[in-house]
Design a protein around this motif. Structure first.
Motif, PDB file in Angstrom:
ATOM      1  N   ILE A  13       0.828  -1.206   0.000  1.00 39.70           N
ATOM      2  CA  ILE A  13       0.000   0.000   0.000  1.00 39.70           C
ATOM      3  C   ILE A  13       0.865   1.259   0.000  1.00 39.70           C
ATOM      4  N   VAL A  14       1.920   1.273   0.796  1.00 41.49           N
ATOM      5  CA  VAL A  14       2.810   2.440   0.826  1.00 41.49           C
ATOM      6  C   VAL A  14       3.466   2.643  -0.540  1.00 41.49           C
ATOM      7  N   LEU A  15       3.901   1.573  -1.178  1.00 44.31           N
ATOM      8  CA  LEU A  15       4.511   1.698  -2.509  1.00 44.31           C
ATOM      9  C   LEU A  15       3.510   2.220  -3.536  1.00 44.31           C
ATOM     10  N   ALA A  16       2.287   1.718  -3.485  1.00 42.07           N
ATOM     11  CA  ALA A  16       1.274   2.175  -4.435  1.00 42.07           C
ATOM     12  C   ALA A  16       0.948   3.649  -4.235  1.00 42.07           C
ATOM     13  N   LEU A  17       0.878   4.080  -2.991  1.00 45.85           N
ATOM     14  CA  LEU A  17       0.518   5.469  -2.715  1.00 45.85           C
ATOM     15  C   LEU A  17       1.678   6.441  -2.901  1.00 45.85           C
ATOM     16  N   THR A  18       2.907   5.967  -2.804  1.00 42.09           N
ATOM     17  CA  THR A  18       4.049   6.869  -2.985  1.00 42.09           C
ATOM     18  C   THR A  18       4.605   6.755  -4.398  1.00 42.09           C
ATOM     19  N   LEU A  19       5.256   5.658  -4.712  1.00 37.91           N
ATOM     20  CA  LEU A  19       5.845   5.482  -6.037  1.00 37.91           C
ATOM     21  C   LEU A  19       4.769   5.440  -7.119  1.00 37.91           C
ATOM     22  N   GLY A  20       3.649   4.831  -6.808  1.00 35.42           N
ATOM     23  CA  GLY A  20       2.579   4.715  -7.796  1.00 35.42           C
ATOM     24  C   GLY A  20       1.922   6.031  -8.161  1.00 35.42           C
ATOM     25  N   ALA A  22       3.524   9.294  -7.321  1.00 33.81           N
ATOM     26  CA  ALA A  22       4.487  10.404  -7.382  1.00 33.81           C
ATOM     27  C   ALA A  22       4.783  10.778  -8.827  1.00 33.81           C
ATOM     28  N   PRO A  23       5.076  12.004  -9.150  1.00 34.37           N
ATOM     29  CA  PRO A  23       4.860  13.202  -8.343  1.00 34.37           C
ATOM     30  C   PRO A  23       3.367  13.514  -8.257  1.00 34.37           C
ATOM     31  N   PHE A  24       2.976  14.117  -7.176  1.00 34.36           N
ATOM     32  CA  PHE A  24       1.562  14.310  -6.880  1.00 34.36           C
ATOM     33  C   PHE A  24       0.947  15.534  -7.544  1.00 34.36           C
ATOM     34  N   ASP A  50       8.243   5.066 -17.593  1.00 35.51           N
ATOM     35  CA  ASP A  50       7.470   5.727 -16.534  1.00 35.51           C
ATOM     36  C   ASP A  50       6.179   4.977 -16.233  1.00 35.51           C
ATOM     37  N   LEU A  51       5.480   4.568 -17.285  1.00 36.18           N
ATOM     38  CA  LEU A  51       4.235   3.818 -17.091  1.00 36.18           C
ATOM     39  C   LEU A  51       4.513   2.519 -16.342  1.00 36.18           C
ATOM     40  N   LEU A  52       5.562   1.825 -16.722  1.00 35.24           N
ATOM     41  CA  LEU A  52       5.941   0.589 -16.044  1.00 35.24           C
ATOM     42  C   LEU A  52       6.322   0.843 -14.590  1.00 35.24           C
ATOM     43  N   LEU A  53       7.177   1.845 -14.373  1.00 36.16           N
ATOM     44  CA  LEU A  53       7.658   2.156 -13.030  1.00 36.16           C
ATOM     45  C   LEU A  53       6.519   2.546 -12.084  1.00 36.16           C
TER      46      LEU A  53
END
Length: 73
Positions: A13-20, A22-24, A50-53
């Motif tokens: 969840i943290v990865l999805a909300l941050t890396l997924g 970012a940038p906000f 970018d789409l993959l990352l």
């Protein structure tokens, strides 16, 4: 599937909300890339990267949710 089961929900969840996301600002990067994909404007290699990352954390979150809700799958 063991690798997916071994990753904690908190990390996913943290990865999805941050890396997924970012940038906000001005809008989440994944949203921008998905709009480009729908419009057929995703042509540069860096855009695909970018789409993959930014998309992988969301895919992992979805797979983990399916795995949890359907343990027989």
């Amino acid at each position: 599937m063991r690798a997916l089961d071994s990753v904690s929900w908190t990390i996913v969840i943290v990865l999805a909300l941050t890396l997924g996301l970012a940038p906000f600002t001005p809008e989440p990067h994944i949203w921008e890339k998905l709009k480009m994909l729908a419009a057929g404007e995703l042509v540069r290699a860096v855009d695909w990267f970018d789409l993959l990352l930014h998309g992988v954390p969301w895919v992992v979150l979805g797979l983990k949710a399916v795995r949890t809700l359907r343990p027989d799958a």
